[in-house]
Design a protein around this motif. Structure first.
Motif, mmCIF file in Angstrom:
data_model
loop_
_atom_site.group_PDB
_atom_site.id
_atom_site.type_symbol
_atom_site.label_atom_id
_atom_site.label_comp_id
_atom_site.label_asym_id
_atom_site.label_seq_id
_atom_site.Cartn_x
_atom_site.Cartn_y
_atom_site.Cartn_z
ATOM 1 N N GLN A 187 44.001 39.319 34.665
ATOM 2 C CA GLN A 187 45.053 38.377 35.017
ATOM 3 C C GLN A 187 45.506 37.642 33.758
ATOM 4 O O GLN A 187 44.711 37.365 32.857
ATOM 5 C CB GLN A 187 44.543 37.378 36.050
ATOM 6 N N LEU A 239 39.551 29.293 32.294
ATOM 7 C CA LEU A 239 40.207 30.495 32.812
ATOM 8 C C LEU A 239 39.837 31.711 31.966
ATOM 9 O O LEU A 239 39.622 32.812 32.491
ATOM 10 C CB LEU A 239 41.729 30.297 32.838
ATOM 11 N N MET A 256 40.231 35.884 32.384
ATOM 12 C CA MET A 256 41.685 35.960 32.266
ATOM 13 C C MET A 256 42.127 36.017 30.808
ATOM 14 O O MET A 256 41.453 35.493 29.921
ATOM 15 C CB MET A 256 42.347 34.744 32.930
ATOM 16 N N THR A 295 43.000 29.762 41.025
ATOM 17 C CA THR A 295 42.291 30.985 41.401
ATOM 18 C C THR A 295 42.112 31.099 42.916
ATOM 19 O O THR A 295 41.189 31.748 43.390
ATOM 20 C CB THR A 295 40.911 31.030 40.707
#
Length: 254
Positions: A8, A27, A32, A235
């Protein structure tokens, strides 16, 4: 060159320090690819390097939310590299009073406030969010489950700040920072209502009183603690809420 990734891709504005940097780091730690948006390119690069040194995948891009040219260039830059965006965290914000906590911002009292300051605060905290969301929306729509999180404040709650017996009764009245966060909350609902059909969840987060440059590090929470609610909203699963206003303790009143 398009570096299509199975990871992501998240963008965090104002992420070279404070809460934004903590959000980016968390993150990235979750796997990610994180884009660190920063007005100061050097500080952005330093923050991205620190995240990479900790094992994360981070990249910096020059992004001033009040400068539409840099916003659009940042969107093109993300598109060229990854072709999509899965998470957008609108963290960039200003108090309008320099390194002064909103609780002590005497220059924001409505009856004597400088209108230029009010305009500057809204330019970043409200209009800048609109500019960034709209520039990134084509990329977010390419994600199977995009999430937008707007970093707000408990002070943006009309319910909390209008309660004469509540925890915010001692706050000085503000015509700049506080109403800018109320406006951001209202904006969050409108985007959520528009984008729900696309499966894009849009929520506002109140990190709490975090020790940052904006309050001379007088807050009692660490940036990592403040980042927790933002990361949770970034998330969310497909059954997660939208058009909500949350702190780490749960749903907040508007």
């Amino acid at each position: 060159m398009n570096e299509h990734t199975t990871h992501q891709v998240a963008m965090v504005t104002g992420a070279n320090k404070g809460i934004g940097r903590a959000i980016a780091a968390r993150l990235a730690a979750m796997g990610m690819t994180v884009v660190i948006g920063s007005r100061d390119p050097r500080r952005g690069q330093e923050a991205a390097a620190a995240v990479r040194a900790a094992g994360g995948d981070a990249h910096a891009v020059a992004l001033d939310v009040t400068d539409l040219t840099t916003v659009q260039e940042a969107a093109r830059w993300v598109e060229e590299r990854w072709g999509r965006l899965d998470v957008l965290v609108n963290n960039a914000g200003i108090t309008g009073s320099g390194k002064v906590s909103p609780e002590d911002a005497h220059d924001q009292v409505p009856s004597s406030v400088d209108l230029d300051m009010v305009r500057a605060v809204f330019e970043t905290n409200v209009f800048g969010v609109i500019a960034v969301i709209n520039a990134m929306l084509p990329l977010l729509r390419r994600s199977p489950a995009a999430r937008i999180v707007n970093v707000s404040s408990h002070a943006g709650s009309l319910t909390l700040t209008s309660d004469p017996d509540g925890p915010f009764a001692a706050l000085l009245p503000s015509a700049a920072y506080t109403p800018s966060k109320s406006a951001l909350n209202a904006l969050t609902v409108q985007y959520a209502n528009e984008l729900c059909k696309d499966g894009i969840l849009v929520n506002a987060a109140a990190p709490g009183f975090v020790a940052t440059d904006s309050n001379n590090h007088s807050g009692y929470l660490t940036p990592a603690q403040g980042a927790a609610v933002v990361v949770r909203l970034a998330t969310l699963g497909t059954d997660g809420p939208t058009a909500g206003f949350f702190s780490e303790d749960g749903l907040l009143p508007w």
